[in-house]
Write a protein that holds these residues in place. Structure first.
Motif, PDB file in Angstrom:
ATOM      1  N   ALA A 128       0.823  -1.218   0.000  1.00 37.02           N
ATOM      2  CA  ALA A 128       0.000   0.000   0.000  1.00 37.02           C
ATOM      3  C   ALA A 128       0.855   1.265   0.000  1.00 37.02           C
ATOM      4  CB  ALA A 128      -0.946  -0.009   1.203  1.00 37.02           C
ATOM      5  N   GLN A 129       2.090   1.155   0.509  1.00 36.72           N
ATOM      6  CA  GLN A 129       3.017   2.297   0.516  1.00 36.72           C
ATOM      7  C   GLN A 129       3.835   2.374  -0.770  1.00 36.72           C
ATOM      8  OE1 GLN A 129       5.588   2.100   3.953  1.00 36.72           O
ATOM      9  NE2 GLN A 129       3.887   1.862   5.369  1.00 36.72           N
ATOM     10  N   GLY A 130       3.574   1.478  -1.696  1.00 34.35           N
ATOM     11  CA  GLY A 130       4.332   1.464  -2.941  1.00 34.35           C
ATOM     12  C   GLY A 130       5.496   0.502  -2.934  1.00 34.35           C
ATOM     13  N   GLY A 131       5.523  -0.389  -1.956  1.00 37.72           N
ATOM     14  CA  GLY A 131       6.601  -1.373  -1.856  1.00 37.72           C
ATOM     15  C   GLY A 131       7.616  -0.972  -0.816  1.00 37.72           C
ATOM     16  N   GLY A 132       8.586  -1.850  -0.595  1.00 39.17           N
ATOM     17  CA  GLY A 132       9.634  -1.577   0.373  1.00 39.17           C
ATOM     18  C   GLY A 132      10.072  -2.836   1.086  1.00 39.17           C
TER      19      GLY A 132
END
Length: 152
Positions: A88-92
């Motif tokens: 949801a945060q764009g990956g990581g």
């Protein structure tokens, strides 16, 4: 009736070989150059150097999702929630701190780096009920969820 399928403990052994032995086999046999280019040299076919993924700098710790690294609590839901939150945060990076983390299957998603800190050990449940029947989106067949999997 004898189980016709490969026992889970054999699958765990196979996954362990894939994760720990094969990546380190060149070092174990005296080859110290472990660059991607050197690993692709001498193959019986042509292969270009694959592009490495670019992973965002976001971090999500599984402790934020009520995970407990005591080797007894099943943390499947915590792993899934942490991966979903990271997506949801764009990956990581999904961080697994030191501890023994019992879990069922872990489903990877795009742009996720599962990072185990020093002293962290993931162990997979031996309970067959923790591995649901899932549908492969590629060919629509059904299968038992493996310990680690992902679909594009």
């Amino acid at each position: 009736m004898k189980n016709k399928f490969l026992p889970l403990n054999n699958i765990f052994t196979f996954v362990s070989l894939l994760v720990f032995v094969i990546p380190n086999s060149k070092i174990a046999f005296g080859q110290t150059d472990t660059t991607m280019k050197s690993m692709l040299t001498g193959l019986p076919f042509q292969m270009s150097i694959p592009a490495l993924p670019v992973i965002a700098d976001n971090q999500v710790n599984i402790l934020s999702f009520e995970a407990l690294g005591n080797g007894l609590k099943l943390n499947t839901e915590a792993f899934n929630k942490a991966i979903d939150a990271c997506v949801a945060q764009g990956g990581g990076k999904v961080v697994v701190p030191a501890g023994v983390w019992l879990t069922g299957p872990i489903r990877f998603k795009s742009n996720i780096n599962l990072h185990l800190e020093k002293g962290a050990l993931i162990i997979f449940s031996k309970d067959h009920n923790d591995y649901p029947i899932i549908q492969n989106p590629v060919n629509k067949s059904f299968m038992v969820a493996p310990p680690i999997y992902g679909f594009s």
